[in-house]
Design a protein around this motif. Sequence first.
Motif, PDB file in Angstrom:
ATOM      1  N   GLU A 157      -9.824   3.028   7.013  1.00  0.00           N
ATOM      2  CA  GLU A 157      -9.279   1.682   6.870  1.00  0.00           C
ATOM      3  C   GLU A 157      -7.812   1.588   7.239  1.00  0.00           C
ATOM      4  O   GLU A 157      -7.387   0.680   7.961  1.00  0.00           O
ATOM      5  CB  GLU A 157      -9.484   1.176   5.439  1.00  0.00           C
ATOM      6  CG  GLU A 157     -10.948   0.979   5.039  1.00  0.00           C
ATOM      7  CD  GLU A 157     -11.082   0.498   3.606  1.00  0.00           C
ATOM      8  OE1 GLU A 157     -10.129  -0.127   3.100  1.00  0.00           O
ATOM      9  OE2 GLU A 157     -12.125   0.772   2.988  1.00  0.00           O
ATOM     10  N   TRP A 158      -6.991   2.528   6.730  1.00  0.00           N
ATOM     11  CA  TRP A 158      -5.558   2.395   6.943  1.00  0.00           C
ATOM     12  C   TRP A 158      -4.945   3.572   7.697  1.00  0.00           C
ATOM     13  O   TRP A 158      -3.743   3.700   7.806  1.00  0.00           O
ATOM     14  CB  TRP A 158      -4.822   2.167   5.631  1.00  0.00           C
ATOM     15  CG  TRP A 158      -5.442   2.809   4.422  1.00  0.00           C
ATOM     16  CD1 TRP A 158      -6.402   2.280   3.621  1.00  0.00           C
ATOM     17  CD2 TRP A 158      -5.139   4.095   3.867  1.00  0.00           C
ATOM     18  NE1 TRP A 158      -6.717   3.148   2.603  1.00  0.00           N
ATOM     19  CE2 TRP A 158      -5.949   4.273   2.723  1.00  0.00           C
ATOM     20  CE3 TRP A 158      -4.254   5.109   4.219  1.00  0.00           C
ATOM     21  CZ2 TRP A 158      -5.922   5.421   1.944  1.00  0.00           C
ATOM     22  CZ3 TRP A 158      -4.214   6.250   3.432  1.00  0.00           C
ATOM     23  CH2 TRP A 158      -5.049   6.396   2.307  1.00  0.00           C
ATOM     24  N   LYS A 190       3.126   3.331   9.529  1.00  0.00           N
ATOM     25  CA  LYS A 190       3.501   4.115   8.352  1.00  0.00           C
ATOM     26  C   LYS A 190       5.018   4.060   8.156  1.00  0.00           C
ATOM     27  O   LYS A 190       5.785   4.067   9.111  1.00  0.00           O
ATOM     28  CB  LYS A 190       3.086   5.587   8.508  1.00  0.00           C
ATOM     29  CG  LYS A 190       1.640   5.817   8.944  1.00  0.00           C
ATOM     30  CD  LYS A 190       0.639   5.382   7.926  1.00  0.00           C
ATOM     31  CE  LYS A 190      -0.775   5.841   8.273  1.00  0.00           C
ATOM     32  NZ  LYS A 190      -1.242   5.364   9.598  1.00  0.00           N
ATOM     33  N   ARG A 211       0.855  -1.188   0.000  1.00  0.00           N
ATOM     34  CA  ARG A 211       0.000   0.000   0.000  1.00  0.00           C
ATOM     35  C   ARG A 211       0.892   1.240   0.000  1.00  0.00           C
ATOM     36  O   ARG A 211       1.838   1.318   0.788  1.00  0.00           O
ATOM     37  CB  ARG A 211      -0.896   0.012   1.242  1.00  0.00           C
ATOM     38  CG  ARG A 211      -1.865  -1.150   1.326  1.00  0.00           C
ATOM     39  CD  ARG A 211      -2.548  -1.190   2.682  1.00  0.00           C
ATOM     40  NE  ARG A 211      -1.595  -1.464   3.750  1.00  0.00           N
ATOM     41  CZ  ARG A 211      -1.884  -1.407   5.053  1.00  0.00           C
ATOM     42  NH1 ARG A 211      -3.109  -1.071   5.436  1.00  0.00           N
ATOM     43  NH2 ARG A 211      -0.973  -1.680   5.964  1.00  0.00           N
ATOM     44  N   ASP A 242       3.720  -4.565   5.733  1.00  0.00           N
ATOM     45  CA  ASP A 242       3.215  -4.391   7.089  1.00  0.00           C
ATOM     46  C   ASP A 242       3.011  -2.925   7.453  1.00  0.00           C
ATOM     47  O   ASP A 242       2.784  -2.594   8.618  1.00  0.00           O
ATOM     48  CB  ASP A 242       4.171  -5.037   8.089  1.00  0.00           C
ATOM     49  CG  ASP A 242       5.593  -4.503   7.968  1.00  0.00           C
ATOM     50  OD1 ASP A 242       5.874  -3.769   6.998  1.00  0.00           O
ATOM     51  OD2 ASP A 242       6.421  -4.831   8.839  1.00  0.00           O
ATOM     52  N   ALA A 243       3.121  -2.031   6.475  1.00  0.00           N
ATOM     53  CA  ALA A 243       2.955  -0.598   6.734  1.00  0.00           C
ATOM     54  C   ALA A 243       2.478   0.089   5.461  1.00  0.00           C
ATOM     55  O   ALA A 243       2.724  -0.386   4.348  1.00  0.00           O
ATOM     56  CB  ALA A 243       4.269   0.024   7.205  1.00  0.00           C
ATOM     57  N   ARG A 247      -4.877   3.977  10.875  1.00  0.00           N
ATOM     58  CA  ARG A 247      -4.185   3.523  12.079  1.00  0.00           C
ATOM     59  C   ARG A 247      -3.083   2.504  11.779  1.00  0.00           C
ATOM     60  O   ARG A 247      -2.430   2.010  12.694  1.00  0.00           O
ATOM     61  CB  ARG A 247      -5.204   2.911  13.048  1.00  0.00           C
ATOM     62  CG  ARG A 247      -6.203   3.928  13.575  1.00  0.00           C
ATOM     63  CD  ARG A 247      -7.008   3.364  14.734  1.00  0.00           C
ATOM     64  NE  ARG A 247      -7.927   4.341  15.277  1.00  0.00           N
ATOM     65  CZ  ARG A 247      -8.678   4.145  16.363  1.00  0.00           C
ATOM     66  NH1 ARG A 247      -8.604   2.980  16.996  1.00  0.00           N
ATOM     67  NH2 ARG A 247      -9.489   5.092  16.809  1.00  0.00           N
ATOM     68  N   SER A 248      -2.888   2.179  10.529  1.00  0.00           N
ATOM     69  CA  SER A 248      -1.829   1.238  10.172  1.00  0.00           C
ATOM     70  C   SER A 248      -0.454   1.869  10.409  1.00  0.00           C
ATOM     71  O   SER A 248      -0.303   3.093  10.347  1.00  0.00           O
ATOM     72  CB  SER A 248      -1.944   0.841   8.693  1.00  0.00           C
ATOM     73  OG  SER A 248      -3.174   0.207   8.438  1.00  0.00           O
TER      74      SER A 248
END
Length: 341
Positions: free
Chosen positions: A43-44, A49, A25, A66-67, A46-47
């Motif tokens: 959706e992303w 970075k 991503r 994973d980020a 809080r993923s």
Amino acid sequence: MSLELETDVPLRAFNTFGIEATARRLVRVRSARDVRLVVDHPEWGRSPKFILGGGSNVLFTRDIDDAVVVKTEIRGLRVLEDDARSTLIEVGAGEPWHDVVIWALEQGFAGLENLALIPGTAGAAPVQNIGAYGLELSDRLESVDVVDLVTGRSATLPAAHCRLGYRDSIFKRELAGKSVITAIRLRLPKPWAPVAGYADVARWLQREQISDPSPHDVFKAVCAIRTSKLPDPAQLGNAGSFFKNPVVNRTIRNEILEEHPDIVSYPLDDGTYKLAAAWMIAACGWKGQTLGRAGVHEQQPLVLVNRGGATGANVLELARAVQDSVEQKFGLRLEPEPVIL
């Protein structure tokens, strides 16, 4: 307005080593508002970075799945203040650093010329506290604009709060992955005085019979020196200096001098000494050597290169072999400069 999230993005063009890797991503941000939209995304947002600028200080050893890769592409150059004492300029984080140096000179603003040809973007400059030929960014940095990746709030950090050290800053430590730099401000002093005491620069100016150098003279000197010693990433993949020069106290320096009297060292203002990592690497016989498809540059042993088709694992294997050799011979383990993923 919404952001477009790209998926399965090849990263080879986004890192100067030219290493093959993929971001599952990726989102490009072109303003501080874009960064806030990333944080607020349902959706992303809080993923984890990973912040990517010009890719000149990173070694990918794997795909980034994973980020969310946040690619900073914020542009803009403007003069905020200009008086008899100094000039204050503001630079978007996505501006190529060398272009900033050229722009300042073209506008008649001197003070960045020693930092010419350093790859990467302006936003990455304070992260690494870039420096070369007697000057560091910390000598010119006024403040940094950031957006918090948890709250989405914007803040301006004075240079004193950025904890700038030798190739180090708060952005590599406490704020790593927690904030995005969106702009920096640089204060260029007046009257201008050349920073020309560095040996290579002084020799170049003497060879050209220039006793009273202008900003453009220093710029030409730095460009000529860097071009002669360092490979162009567009021609030979690399991330510039791969290792930091070790900084040691007087006791350790003297102990090493006893066994290696020819080692190159430089006294620092705090009483410590900077040892030339390039000299140590060459003394271990690595200059110009190749391990797999990764190699040590023939002219500058601090630079590890991709000789074509190297993976990040290949470069990392070579780096560790160099570290082991230097540690065995000198008792010091070299610290890498790039972020290794």
